[in-house]
Design an enzyme around this catalytic site. Structure first.
Site, PDB file in Angstrom:
ATOM      1  N   CYS A 366       0.839  -1.208   0.000  1.00 29.51           N
ATOM      2  CA  CYS A 366       0.000   0.000   0.000  1.00 29.51           C
ATOM      3  C   CYS A 366       0.867   1.248   0.000  1.00 29.51           C
ATOM      4  O   CYS A 366       1.472   1.608   1.025  1.00 29.51           O
ATOM      5  CB  CYS A 366      -0.919  -0.030   1.218  1.00 29.51           C
ATOM      6  N   CYS A 369       0.020   3.933   2.546  1.00 32.20           N
ATOM      7  CA  CYS A 369       0.384   3.470   3.896  1.00 32.20           C
ATOM      8  C   CYS A 369       1.852   3.775   4.189  1.00 32.20           C
ATOM      9  O   CYS A 369       2.206   4.233   5.289  1.00 32.20           O
ATOM     10  CB  CYS A 369       0.167   1.963   4.025  1.00 32.20           C
TER      11      CYS A 369
END
Length: 464
Positions: A366, A369
């Site tokens: 991600c 993230c």
């Protein structure tokens, strides 16, 4: 009439009745689907098969959880009332009542999947589907070693690819006419999406700093003007008011283009019907659920929009969603979940009762993230000696990927793991997600702000 004659008639009627029941039973269509096989490059004990028709067409989340044995083999039978599209990892499926399908799947590539048995032809065809979010046919440039330098070359390059794929669909055997009609429409939508993705011509030059952002945007606008007539011509070849197209990921983007009144009028296109307009309102509300949760701001928006929707199926779907999200409103008890640490020990959320709990839900794959990671780790460092709060980093990677990550990276703070399927109560549709839970294990916010904004710290400081 004598007794023997009555007996004979009774026997004849009984046999006739049995035959009638038998014939009636034989005429009932088989509504079971059997799928079995193996999956490679997969490290969980459960296979998740998303019902795309339910998720997209009816806006009702539906995922089949299929157990895997230690050899990554599965066998699964379920009831199916109508043909539907499904997806396992990257592999699209089209399953019909009565199908019995052997599968060899690979999470690395849907092109490597192999299907045998009843329903195989449709599914072997679906292996070649393009990725809409990747600009649809742009992937063919790499596969066919083609070069594309200008907007003028787009139609001449991609139209032959479309024609080739249309022929391929018409030559399919052992598939229904409905499947052919749907896949033909999908190809036209993919082609329109390709022409609408002209930005791919200029992104590389922008990232290499050969052109400025303003220059890139000007080139994209110029390409859109040039390509719009071809896009409009493509839309006119299909009945885009057919709600069955909602099963296609690519159509989810197209309907927002086609919902623009100015675009429709200018290009002499048929307006979207009321059902699709209701769908767009409902889809927007469902998206807002996933981004905002059960907040006052969301409820104000929900109450304003829900009265505009007339289609009962969408109202029903949204009502079910609202009931699920009510469980996550601030002040509600936090659904209990159990994590695993790097030693393999189970750590229940309740372990941290009496402390404010902040959770960073992340994964190595991600990008956003990883952008937030330094900001969160700074908070971890800042509050490491505060006994009133615990900051957890919780990964939803596969366990193997997660543990391998920390053979190369240093652990900062408390690192935990959880399977995404164990987070069902928290309605996780995207990450990063941040949770703040108070000392009594009640929800403060499970759609908390990103740490990079500074608002996450402000939120949990208020309850320390």
């Amino acid at each position: 009439m004598n007794k023997s004659m009555i007996g004979l008639l009774t026997a004849i009627l009984a046999v006739s009745s049995l035959m009638s029941c038998k014939n009636s039973s034989q005429e009932q269509p088989v509504k079971k689907v059997v799928i079995y096989g193996t999956i490679s490059n997969y490290e969980q004990d459960t296979l998740f098969m998303d019902d795309y028709t339910s998720n997209y067409k009816y806006l009702e989340a539906n995922t089949h959880k299929i157990p895997l044995n230690k050899n990554n083999e599965f066998s699964y039978t379920f009831t199916l009332e109508e043909p539907r599209y499904f997806k396992i990892s990257r592999t699209y499926l089209y399953l019909s009542p009565g199908d019995s399908l052997e599968m060899k799947l690979d999470t690395g590539s849907r092109a490597d999947a192999i299907f045998k048995g009843q329903g195989a032809d449709a599914n072997n065809y679906l292996r070649s589907l393009p990725y809409p979010k990747g600009g649809s046919f742009f992937g063919e440039l790499r596969d066919r070693d083609l070069k594309l330098k200008s907007k003028e070359e787009m139609v001449g390059t991609f139209k032959p690819i479309l024609d080739e794929k249309l022929t391929q669909v018409q030559e399919l055997t052992n598939v229904s006419n409905t499947f052919k009609e749907l896949e033909t429409a999908r190809l036209y939508l993919e082609y329109a999406n390709t022409l609408e993705s002209s930005g791919y011509l200029y992104y590389s030059d922008y990232y290499q700093k050969k052109i400025t952002e303003d220059e890139m945007n000007a080139k994209i606008a110029d390409a859109e003007t040039y390509l719009t007539p071809y896009i409009v011509e493509t839309y006119k070849k299909i009945d885009y008011n057919n709600v069955d197209y909602l099963q296609f990921e690519v159509f989810q983007g197209s309907i927002f283009t086609l919902n623009n009144d100015e675009y429709i009028t200018k290009n002499n296109l048929t307006p979207l019907n009321n059902e699709l307009k209701d769908y767009i309102r409902a889809s927007n509300l469902k998206y807002a659920f996933t981004r905002q949760g059960y907040t006052k701001e969301f409820l104000d928006y929900y109450n304003e929009e829900i009265v505009k929707i007339k289609e009962k199926k969408y109202i029903g779907s949204l009502t079910k969603e609202l009931d699920k999200y009510k469980l996550l409103k601030p002040g509600s008890p936090a659904p209990q979940i159990t994590f695993t640490n790097l030693k393999g020990e189970e750590i229940p959320l309740s372990t941290f009762h009496g402390k404010v709990v902040v959770i960073d839900l992340w994964a190595t794959w991600c990008g956003p993230c990883m952008v937030e990671k330094p900001y969160y780790e700074a908070l971890v460092e800042k509050y490491k000696d505060n006994d009133n709060i615990v900051l957890l980093a919780v990964s939803i990677d596969t366990h193997k990927v997660w543990t391998n990550y920390f053979t190369k990276e240093k652990e900062k703070g408390i690192q935990l793991h959880i399977n995404r399927s164990d987070l069902a109560a928290y309605q996780i549709y995207s990450i990063p997600r941040f949770f703040v839970i108070d000392k009594d294990q009640n929800i403060v916010d499970v759609y908390a702000p990103l740490p990079s904004t500074g608002k996450l710290e402000e939120m949990f400081k208020e309850i320390l």
